[in-house]
Design an enzyme around this catalytic site. Structure first.
Site, PDB file in Angstrom:
ATOM      1  N   GLY A 155      -0.076   7.498  -7.799  1.00 22.21           N
ATOM      2  CA  GLY A 155       0.148   7.989  -6.456  1.00 22.21           C
ATOM      3  C   GLY A 155       0.893   6.976  -5.627  1.00 22.21           C
TER       4      GLY A 155
ATOM      5  CG  ASP B 232       3.853  11.977  -0.354  1.00 21.80           C
ATOM      6  OD1 ASP B 232       4.940  12.573  -0.499  1.00 21.80           O
ATOM      7  OD2 ASP B 232       3.423  11.144  -1.171  1.00 21.80           O
TER       8      ASP B 232
END
Length: 320
Positions: A51, A170
């Site tokens: 991530g 995001d």
């Protein structure tokens, strides 16, 4: 000088009062989340993904046998440590919401300047994995009723974040996870950095800018409504099996799609009216006309979401 590390390897953040220790876990103002390295067995060859903050591996809590996802976050400089604060703040605010990935605790690793955070394990991976499985099964997208169940859960999770004044920034297929129970959950919330809409940044963060709202691409001020554009992009992609824009080989091409060409729309001859409307209300360039998360939850496409829809989604996942 906002950070200090004592002899035991415990990190202290003066402004927030947060502490991250190798032995007593993470202390955030008003709460303690205790976990030690010896409490977790990590499968070293089980990389689940990566991530914005670091790599993710599968692990097990020894005392309970509970599987967890262990996110390893580097904290070897101040920007990364500040990102850790955002991550922990987001996880604390997400507690109790069934549509956001939950966390157990975390601890510092004083030998390599890393922090391990134990997260809820979502056994089917991300919606990017779902898209691949659908393609392998010869499907061009998910059936409308299942897209509705996915949309409802994503929007419920986002509504919770926004109610806590957290802007995700995001949202993309890779940051939405799902499991065999039919649950769909946002992750990596509250940690994305603001991005300048320059070619250099776009080249570095191409995975993020492809879901970015037009106002962010233009460098304009933006609010929670910018997350909604990203949701619309995701729902379009799950509906059709294809990313909305055909040519994003360069940033100018992406910019043209985002800021000049007509917004993406589902074909009303193929998809139900409610599904087409939901995407259209999300993917509207004029932010004054784009619905926010709370208003979207009242739309007929998702407003009837029930546990039965979740169970049906679980059965659909099981077929892929």
């Amino acid at each position: 000088m906002t950070w200090s590390i004592d002899e035991s390897g415990t990190m202290h953040h003066k402004a927030t009062g947060m502490k991250v220790s190798p032995e007593s876990g993470i202390s955030f103002p008003g709460s303690e989340y205790k976990l030690r390295p010896q409490d977790i067995d990590v499968e070293s060859d089980s990389r689940l993904g990566a991530g914005a903050g670091g790599v993710v591996q599968k692990g097990v809590i020894r005392t309970t046998g509970q599987p967890v996802a262990i996110k390893v976050i580097k904290v070897d400089d101040k920007p990364k440590r500040d990102q850790l604060i955002n991550e922990i703040r987001g996880l604390v605010q997400a507690q109790g919401c069934p549509y956001l990935v939950q966390w157990y605790a975390g601890f510092a690793n004083n030998t390599n300047l890393q922090v391990n955070v134990a997260l809820e394990f979502m056994d089917l991976g991300s919606l990017a994995d779902l898209k691949k499985r659908m393609a392998n099964a010869g499907m061009s997208g998910a059936p409308s009723n299942h897209v509705a169940a996915i949309s409802a859960q994503v929007t419920l999770g986002l509504s919770h974040l926004h109610s806590k004044h957290i802007l995700h920034r995001d949202i993309k297929l890779e940051n939405i996870l799902h499991n065999r129970e039919g649950r769909v959950k946002l992750t990596d919330f509250g940690i994305a950095k603001d991005l300048d809409a320059t070619l250099a940044v776009a080249g570095t963060f191409v995975g993020t800018v492809t879901y970015m709202s037009p106002e962010r691409c233009l460098g304009e001020d933006y609010t929670f409504i910018s997350d909604i554009w990203s949701v619309g992009m995701v729902i379009y992609e799950i509906s059709t099996g294809n990313y909305p824009f055909k040519d994003i080989s360069s940033f100018p091409a992406l910019f043209e799609h985002l800021c000049e060409k007509p917004e993406p729309r589902l074909d009303p001859g193929v998809y139900p009216t409610a599904q087409c409307e939901y995407v259209a209300l999300s993917l509207v360039r004029d932010v004054s006309q784009r619905w926010d998360a709370e208003r979207l939850l009242s739309h007929p496409f998702v407003s009837g979401f029930t546990a039965a829809d979740e169970q049906a989604l679980a059965q659909f996942f099981a077929t892929l």
